[in-house]
Motif scaffolding. Structure first.
Motif, short mmCIF file in Angstrom:
data_model
loop_
_atom_site.label_atom_id
_atom_site.label_comp_id
_atom_site.label_asym_id
_atom_site.label_seq_id
_atom_site.Cartn_x
_atom_site.Cartn_y
_atom_site.Cartn_z
N TYR A 143 0.85 -1.18 0.00
CA TYR A 143 0.00 0.00 0.00
C TYR A 143 0.89 1.24 0.00
N PRO A 144 0.92 2.02 -1.08
CA PRO A 144 1.71 3.26 -1.07
C PRO A 144 1.25 4.22 0.02
N SER A 145 -0.03 4.11 0.40
CA SER A 145 -0.58 4.88 1.51
C SER A 145 -1.74 4.09 2.09
N SER A 146 -2.04 4.36 3.34
CA SER A 146 -3.26 3.80 3.91
C SER A 146 -4.38 4.81 3.74
N ALA A 147 -5.61 4.35 3.86
CA ALA A 147 -6.75 5.26 3.76
C ALA A 147 -6.95 6.02 5.06
#
Length: 450
Positions: free
Chosen positions: A388-392
């Motif tokens: 995941y490049p970022s989490s939500a």
């Protein structure tokens, strides 16, 4: 690394007993239970492994444990937290939340997944590594805070007050990490930020009879109109200039999201919806979830909504709105843009207050230490990692990683899809715990070889 792995296997019983001991120490920051005692215990355990460790007081907040060990031209920062969520409701636990029972191949305890298990696994990995392989191949700077579960309100100040102590790291091994339902390790490289705003409007000196509506302004309508200007019916944020600051995902980031599993039909069923916003399907759903900022009305309060009738013209209206932020947005910028946006439209009577904030952060997916963590996870878990490049969601990653401009890597943790974080019957599998110890030891070796 065969001797290291044999050490871990031989010490499984002792390692689990030590994890149980840690989980039996309540450290509930929201209720101010066991914080100081647990911080001292954490510091002592780091010292026993060879760290120069101390408990650093934070004025008005929980103490931070800081440990340092090793030498060389590379430095790894590690971030964990020793505080846990309240265990209530107690009657929904199958065993005591601080009993740390082992049954059915799992350890059951509040905080065992979030975040005592991940911390202890890392400590034990370093202990076994030193016993079998030798000195660490680089320096470690370890921050263990006690306020993560209430939003880390003092972590930023701690970092500023101790910048010289913390500076010099090449990357940060972040807290957390889990495997998904298919057994694949999950690695996360960023977090969204948040600007949580309170909006309010005042009218007459008190509530009035609604017969006065033709001549007296209604704060509820004023606030509704103001809120309606922030977003359009196509789900686009319309705050002047806000989207100009949004950094588009890179080609590498977009490639990684294609490998993130997302069961569209199951999620629609779970959410009770017929479709996703903007008609998104396939990878576009994940792209929106991870890379789009949000503007969400969380609550609206005004007037009378009780049983029966009350013909009232309210004199107060308030709402709470959260903006989930992506780079290069930040809370102060969003507050200013919203204020200016409303003023341009004549809503100078709408008060806007920043109630809570976190800055967003996203790491470089092609950074050598990030790639090393992916490679080690693939080897230890025997499956292709989901990156995941970022989490939500949000977290305090920027306060450490953003401040020092280093990647933050969350992976190799102990969680599973049913770990029940923040809920009764929090748990981890014993197998996942032991695998997490192996991951940390192999990651140390991989980074040392870079």
């Amino acid at each position: 690394m065969d001797r290291f792995e044999a050490n871990v296997q031989d010490n499984q019983e002792r390692f689990l007993a030590e994890l149980q001991e840690f989980c039996r120490k309540p450290s509930i920051i929201a209720q101010d239970i066991g914080i100081d005692e647990t911080a001292e215990w954490v510091s002592d355990r780091l010292r026993n492994v060879g760290f120069e460790s101390r408990v650093i007081s934070v004025d008005g907040g929980a103490p931070v444990v800081y440990g340092e060990m090793g030498s060389g031209d590379k430095t790894l920062m590690i971030y964990n937290h020793y505080d846990v969520q309240p265990p209530e409701p107690l009657d929904l636990w199958d065993s005591g939340p601080f009993d740390a029972e082992i049954r059915d191949g799992r350890v059951w305890a509040r905080g065992v997944s979030d975040n005592k298990g991940p911390w202890m696994a890392r400590v034990q990995a370093i202990e076994a590594y030193q016993q079998e392989i030798g000195d660490l191949p680089f320096r470690i700077k370890w921050i263990v805070e006690g306020e993560e579960e209430i939003g880390s309100p003092n972590l930023g100040r701690f970092v500023e007050e101790n910048r010289d102590l913390l500076d010099g790291a090449d990357a940060c091994l972040w807290e957390g990490g889990r495997r998904d339902g298919a057994g694949r390790p999950v690695i996360s490289l960023g977090m969204k930020g948040i600007a949580y705003l309170g909006l309010s409007v005042s009218g007459a000196s008190s509530d009035l009879h609604s017969m006065n509506a033709p001549i007296v302004g209604n704060p509820a309508w004023r606030l509704i109109w103001a809120l309606a200007s922030l977003k359009d019916e196509n789900e686009n944020i319309t705050v002047d200039g806000l989207m100009d600051h949004v950094v588009k995902p890179t080609a590498d980031e977009l490639e990684y999201i294609r490998g993130i599993p997302f069961d569209e039909e199951q999620n629609k069923q779970d959410f009770g919806i017929s479709s996703f916003l903007k008609g998104a399907t396939g990878p576009d759903i994940v792209k929106q979830l991870l890379f789009d900022p949000t503007c969400t009305i969380c609550g609206f309060l005004t007037g009378y909504t009780g049983p029966g009738l009350k013909t009232v013209l309210p004199n107060q209206a308030s709402a709470k709105v959260d903006f989930r932020l992506v780079p290069d947005l930040n809370p102060e910028l969003v507050l200013r843009l919203v204020r200016e946006h409303l003023d341009r439209r004549g809503f100078t009577d709408v008060n806007v207050e920043l109630l809570a904030q976190l800055w967003p952060y996203r790491s470089q997916v092609d950074h050598p230490w990030v790639q090393a963590s992916i490679s080690v996870a693939r080897d230890i878990f025997g499956a292709e990692p989901v990156v995941y490049p970022s989490s939500a969601g949000g977290g305090p990653m920027y306060q450490l990683c953003g401040t020092f401009g280093i990647p933050g890597i969350s992976g190799g943790g102990v969680g599973n899809p049913n770990s029940n974080l923040h809920a009764p019957n929090e748990n981890i599998f014993v197998e996942d715990y032991m695998r997490s110890i192996l991951y940390t030891g192999h990651l140390i070796q991989a980074i040392g070889n870079l």
